[in-house]
Design a protein around this motif. Structure first.
Motif, mmCIF file in Angstrom:
data_model
loop_
_atom_site.group_PDB
_atom_site.id
_atom_site.type_symbol
_atom_site.label_atom_id
_atom_site.label_comp_id
_atom_site.label_asym_id
_atom_site.label_seq_id
_atom_site.Cartn_x
_atom_site.Cartn_y
_atom_site.Cartn_z
ATOM 1 N N UNK A 19 50.456 90.751 11.339
ATOM 2 C CA UNK A 19 51.506 91.646 11.725
ATOM 3 C C UNK A 19 52.464 92.028 10.564
ATOM 4 N N UNK A 20 53.338 92.918 10.601
ATOM 5 C CA UNK A 20 54.341 93.058 9.372
ATOM 6 C C UNK A 20 55.345 91.943 9.667
ATOM 7 N N UNK A 21 55.512 91.635 10.381
ATOM 8 C CA UNK A 21 56.762 90.235 10.740
ATOM 9 C C UNK A 21 55.998 89.132 9.939
ATOM 10 N N UNK A 22 54.702 88.692 10.233
ATOM 11 C CA UNK A 22 54.238 87.593 9.840
ATOM 12 C C UNK A 22 54.030 87.766 8.416
ATOM 13 N N UNK A 23 53.603 88.879 7.748
ATOM 14 C CA UNK A 23 53.459 89.165 6.353
ATOM 15 C C UNK A 23 54.773 89.150 5.637
ATOM 16 N N UNK A 24 55.917 89.576 6.341
ATOM 17 C CA UNK A 24 57.065 89.111 5.441
ATOM 18 C C UNK A 24 57.537 87.853 5.442
ATOM 19 N N UNK A 25 57.357 86.897 6.457
ATOM 20 C CA UNK A 25 57.486 85.642 6.379
ATOM 21 C C UNK A 25 56.582 84.946 5.415
ATOM 22 N N UNK A 26 55.313 85.313 5.496
ATOM 23 C CA UNK A 26 54.395 84.764 4.343
ATOM 24 C C UNK A 26 54.947 84.954 2.916
ATOM 25 N N UNK A 27 55.451 86.357 2.775
ATOM 26 C CA UNK A 27 55.840 86.887 1.518
ATOM 27 C C UNK A 27 57.110 85.995 1.005
ATOM 28 N N UNK B 32 52.026 99.839 5.138
ATOM 29 C CA UNK B 32 52.492 98.532 6.003
ATOM 30 C C UNK B 32 51.101 97.755 6.066
ATOM 31 N N UNK B 33 50.004 98.120 6.309
ATOM 32 C CA UNK B 33 48.706 97.396 6.532
ATOM 33 C C UNK B 33 48.329 96.952 5.169
ATOM 34 N N UNK B 34 48.531 97.764 4.218
ATOM 35 C CA UNK B 34 47.876 97.481 2.738
ATOM 36 C C UNK B 34 48.764 95.899 2.224
ATOM 37 N N UNK B 35 49.723 96.286 2.512
ATOM 38 C CA UNK B 35 51.000 95.023 1.875
ATOM 39 C C UNK B 35 50.914 93.936 2.821
ATOM 40 N N UNK B 36 50.314 94.144 4.204
ATOM 41 C CA UNK B 36 50.179 92.863 4.800
ATOM 42 C C UNK B 36 48.940 92.247 4.390
ATOM 43 N N UNK B 37 47.807 92.973 4.011
ATOM 44 C CA UNK B 37 46.647 92.528 3.607
ATOM 45 C C UNK B 37 46.774 91.606 2.101
ATOM 46 N N UNK C 285 56.812 91.544 -5.752
ATOM 47 C CA UNK C 285 57.608 91.177 -4.576
ATOM 48 C C UNK C 285 58.444 92.257 -4.098
ATOM 49 N N UNK C 286 58.834 93.075 -4.892
ATOM 50 C CA UNK C 286 59.993 93.925 -4.513
ATOM 51 C C UNK C 286 59.327 95.353 -3.875
ATOM 52 N N UNK C 287 57.913 95.445 -4.432
ATOM 53 C CA UNK C 287 57.213 96.833 -3.734
ATOM 54 C C UNK C 287 56.858 96.187 -2.601
ATOM 55 N N UNK C 288 56.285 95.048 -2.466
ATOM 56 C CA UNK C 288 55.595 94.696 -0.964
ATOM 57 C C UNK C 288 56.590 94.753 -0.027
ATOM 58 N N UNK C 289 57.962 94.313 -0.470
ATOM 59 C CA UNK C 289 58.879 94.190 0.655
ATOM 60 C C UNK C 289 59.232 95.619 0.981
ATOM 61 N N UNK C 290 59.271 96.524 0.077
ATOM 62 C CA UNK C 290 59.544 97.974 0.405
ATOM 63 C C UNK C 290 58.570 98.475 1.439
ATOM 64 N N UNK C 291 57.123 98.087 1.143
ATOM 65 C CA UNK C 291 56.042 98.578 1.950
ATOM 66 C C UNK C 291 56.023 98.025 3.160
ATOM 67 N N UNK C 292 56.423 96.801 3.494
ATOM 68 C CA UNK C 292 56.485 95.987 4.569
ATOM 69 C C UNK C 292 57.608 96.523 5.616
#
Length: 199
Positions: free
Chosen positions: A24-32, A167-172, A189-196
């Motif tokens: 999920x987006x929330x899990x991806x944010x935590x992992x990031x 969102x999905x791409x950044x999560x993957x 990391x900045x780009x991933x944060x924006x996408x998430x």
């Protein structure tokens, strides 16, 4: 090369390619937040041959053929497991294809990016496992031209043409980096944060 063979994309019953293990987006944010931020390492010594693929996955199928079957619709194969017919919808750009040759299997986190961010220190066996990973969101069937445009770029330099997929791409991407303990650089990391934040 994908050219005029593209279909309308409005065909019913054709699902986007979906690899397993997308968080999920929330899990991806935590992992990031747990990923080590560091400058990319050197490309010195890199070769795609140091990531052996596509390996035998049993039943006469190699990794590419397994993903083509998984990500396509109504895929039929010959005795050698190579697809003879089917339809593939690329979630990166929405293109729909009926020829396997118009479809690439993308390493979501490219092999060269992995090399720069930790995989240079791995064994060949570890790199082979990474390049053929069917259990995580690392391999996906997409339009060949789009995959070639992506190359080995990280999300600060390339994003899927469809913003609805960011969102999905950044999560993957994050899931793969987290699983394999790869680093991210600050722009990435900045780009991933924006996408998430679109999740």
């Amino acid at each position: 090369m994908a050219t005029a063979a593209v279909l309308t994309g409005t065909l019913t019953g054709i699902a986007d390619a979906t690899p397993p293990g997308i968080p999920s987006g929330a899990t991806a944010k935590s992992e990031l937040a747990t990923l080590k931020v560091a400058p990319d390492g050197s490309m010195s010594g890199y070769s795609r041959t140091k990531f052996p693929h596509w390996i035998d996955q049993g039943n006469n199928c190699n990794t590419r053929e397994v993903v083509l079957k998984r990500d396509g619709t109504n895929v039929k194969t010959g005795s050698d497991c190579a697809p003879t017919s089917g339809t593939w919808k690329s979630p990166y750009d929405g293109g729909t294809w009926s020829k396997p040759s118009d479809v690439d299997i993308d390493h979501v986190v490219p092999l060269a990016n992995a090399w720069r961010t930790g995989a240079a220190a791995w064994t060949t066996a570890q790199r082979q496992a990474y390049a053929n990973d069917l259990n995580d969101p690392q391999l996906i069937a997409v339009t060949d031209n789009v995959n070639q445009e992506k190359g080995d770029k990280s999300p600060d330099a390339w994003k899927p043409p469809l913003t609805s997929y960011w969102c999905t791409y950044a999560s993957m991407w994050v899931a793969v980096k987290h699983k394999f303990k790869l680093t991210v650089n600050s722009a990435e990391k900045s780009a991933l944060t924006d996408m998430l934040n679109r999740c």
